[in-house]
Motif scaffolding. Sequence first.
Motif, PDB file in Angstrom:
ATOM      1  N   SER A  63       0.854  -1.190   0.000  1.00 23.07           N
ATOM      2  CA  SER A  63       0.000   0.000   0.000  1.00 23.07           C
ATOM      3  C   SER A  63       0.885   1.233   0.000  1.00 23.07           C
ATOM      4  N   CYS A  64       0.265   2.374  -0.209  1.00 24.20           N
ATOM      5  CA  CYS A  64       0.987   3.636  -0.081  1.00 24.20           C
ATOM      6  C   CYS A  64       1.370   3.857   1.384  1.00 24.20           C
ATOM      7  N   THR A  65       0.471   3.452   2.275  1.00 26.44           N
ATOM      8  CA  THR A  65       0.744   3.609   3.717  1.00 26.44           C
ATOM      9  C   THR A  65       2.014   2.859   4.108  1.00 26.44           C
ATOM     10  N   THR A  87      -5.050  16.768   4.280  1.00 24.02           N
ATOM     11  CA  THR A  87      -4.604  15.587   3.541  1.00 24.02           C
ATOM     12  C   THR A  87      -5.381  14.384   4.033  1.00 24.02           C
ATOM     13  N   PHE A  88      -5.151  13.249   3.401  1.00 26.39           N
ATOM     14  CA  PHE A  88      -5.745  11.995   3.844  1.00 26.39           C
ATOM     15  C   PHE A  88      -5.035  11.572   5.139  1.00 26.39           C
ATOM     16  N   THR A  91      -1.441   9.816   5.485  1.00 27.58           N
ATOM     17  CA  THR A  91      -0.194  10.566   5.304  1.00 27.58           C
ATOM     18  C   THR A  91       0.462  10.776   6.672  1.00 27.58           C
ATOM     19  N   VAL A 133       2.350  16.649  -0.218  1.00 29.84           N
ATOM     20  CA  VAL A 133       1.280  15.806  -0.767  1.00 29.84           C
ATOM     21  C   VAL A 133       0.777  16.422  -2.073  1.00 29.84           C
ATOM     22  N   ASP A 159       3.950  12.274  -0.526  1.00 30.97           N
ATOM     23  CA  ASP A 159       2.816  11.358  -0.630  1.00 30.97           C
ATOM     24  C   ASP A 159       2.164  11.695  -1.964  1.00 30.97           C
ATOM     25  N   HIS A 162      -2.257  10.357  -5.019  1.00 30.64           N
ATOM     26  CA  HIS A 162      -3.182  10.796  -6.068  1.00 30.64           C
ATOM     27  C   HIS A 162      -2.464  11.188  -7.353  1.00 30.64           C
ATOM     28  N   SER A 183      -0.172   5.321  -4.472  1.00 30.81           N
ATOM     29  CA  SER A 183      -1.129   4.307  -4.034  1.00 30.81           C
ATOM     30  C   SER A 183      -1.771   3.645  -5.245  1.00 30.81           C
ATOM     31  N   ALA A 185      -4.562   1.764  -4.644  1.00 32.09           N
ATOM     32  CA  ALA A 185      -5.840   1.370  -4.032  1.00 32.09           C
ATOM     33  C   ALA A 185      -6.972   1.581  -5.044  1.00 32.09           C
ATOM     34  N   LYS A 188      -7.840   5.001  -6.892  1.00 35.87           N
ATOM     35  CA  LYS A 188      -6.827   5.722  -7.679  1.00 35.87           C
ATOM     36  C   LYS A 188      -6.924   5.322  -9.160  1.00 35.87           C
ATOM     37  N   GLU A 194      -5.317  -3.491  -4.079  1.00 34.74           N
ATOM     38  CA  GLU A 194      -4.590  -2.747  -3.053  1.00 34.74           C
ATOM     39  C   GLU A 194      -3.134  -2.759  -3.497  1.00 34.74           C
TER      40      GLU A 194
HETATM   41  C1  LIG Z   1      -5.303   6.851  -0.803  1.00 29.60           C
HETATM   42  C2  LIG Z   1      -4.332   7.711  -0.085  1.00 29.60           C
HETATM   43  C3  LIG Z   1      -3.396   7.183   0.803  1.00 29.60           C
HETATM   44  C4  LIG Z   1      -3.426   5.758   1.245  1.00 29.60           C
HETATM   45  O1  LIG Z   1      -3.102   4.872   0.250  1.00 29.60           O
HETATM   46  P1  LIG Z   1      -3.137   3.297   0.573  1.00 29.60           P
HETATM   47  O2  LIG Z   1      -2.598   2.673  -0.648  1.00 29.60           O
HETATM   48  O3  LIG Z   1      -4.584   2.964   0.800  1.00 29.60           O
HETATM   49  O4  LIG Z   1      -2.317   3.072   1.766  1.00 29.60           O
HETATM   50  C5  LIG Z   1      -2.447   8.023   1.338  1.00 29.60           C
HETATM   51  N1  LIG Z   1      -2.421   9.336   1.047  1.00 29.60           N
HETATM   52  C6  LIG Z   1      -3.321   9.900   0.201  1.00 29.60           C
HETATM   53  C7  LIG Z   1      -3.229  11.353  -0.106  1.00 29.60           C
HETATM   54  C8  LIG Z   1      -4.316   9.105  -0.367  1.00 29.60           C
HETATM   55  O5  LIG Z   1      -5.228   9.654  -1.155  1.00 29.60           O
END
Ligand SMILES: *Cc1c(COP(=O)(O)O)cnc(C)c1O
Length: 386
Positions: A63-65, A87-88, A91, A133, A159, A162, A183, A185, A188, A194
């Motif tokens: 994942s991005c996380t 932000t999400f 982050t 971000v 990050d 997006h 990401s 997910a 996106k 994922e």
């Molecule tokens: C979707 C998103 C994440 C999380 O991505 P994952 O792949 O679900 O961990 C983190 N930062 C931003 C800005 C996002 O939009």
Amino acid sequence: MKINFRERCVPINSPTLPPAESLISDLSEVLNSGLITNSRYVCELEKKLAKYMNIRNAICMSSCTSGLMLVERCLGLKGEVIVPSFTFPATVHTLVWNNLKPVFVDCDPKTFNLHPLEVELNIGEKTSAILGVYIFGNPPEIESLSKLANKHGLKLIFDTAHGLGAMYKATSSGNFGEAEVFSLAPTKLVTSGEGGVVATNNDELAERLRLGRNYGNPGNYNCSLIGLNARMPELNAILGLKTLESLEANIFKRHRLVSLYKSLLGEIPGISFQEVREGNRSPYNYFSVLIEPDRFGMTNTNLKLALEKRGIATRVYFSPPVHRQDAYREYYEECKDRLPVTEWVCERILCLPLFSHMSEDMVRYVCDKVEKIHWENKKVIKVGRV
Ligand SMILES: *Cc1c(COP(=O)(O)O)cnc(C)c1O
């Protein structure tokens, strides 16, 4: 207006997926080979992504996380990290998981990205990095942030969840700072179900990240760093490869839909749009508008409810901002007075439906409803005053 799609049900987002038949031979190959994680297809996805972005290393993650968690750990960040509150939440979560203190900094009212002047004001003795971000895909002020990072000896990371397909002054995202994390997910543009990807031109960091996603185990179970299991399964990589093939076409489609949105909504009083700076490209992972309550006649949250009644899903994204979320209570007092623009944006922001296979008729339908809601509401206000 004649509409054939299942109206009264416009989602905010919907993954654009390939037909199952197009995946079957690759899926069988993986299942027959018995190599079902972090193998041939993951490698191929990494190569294609590196080529697409013109970068030295793309490292697939779960994942991005998990990618951000590992980047912060592999860079050995300490102390404080500058990060937006708009932000999400993930982050910022990644910093706290690494025992780093998030220092929330205000955003620009037009681009919604970190404001470089605010960043500089909040750099202190303990700052070790800036985490920028790409808000909704819009590239941040990369040059200014890089200058600040150099001047103060800080690491710069992004990050870019997006921002796959974004361009900053004609250079593809993925090329900036120490690393950028994407990401894959379902919400996106490119998705592996994922997944995430770290892009970096630093080979040494790339090597540590490859170790880090595999527990930190170099192969002899004598771990050289405290890693994670952040591997991407092969089955997911197959979907990632397929959706990557349509990225450019999908960005093109989104740009057309966004232009249509802007031309239809632009005349309605009290609606304005996120600004993408001249020379940059956003893939528009989300299409956001600002609703000025006095002029539009309604707040963003009331417009959301009114659209919901008409079957149109929208999102007040990213609100509440991270510093106002329950999990961040302990940081609130310290930062609450320095985030006026973040608060201002959160009181106005609304993300409207946008996805790559959305039809122009759907966009017209949404705009038509927004306009009707505006005028009906204006009438009520006038009648109320008489
Ligand atoms: C979707 C998103 C994440 C999380 O991505 P994952 O792949 O679900 O961990 C983190 N930062 C931003 C800005 C996002 O939009």
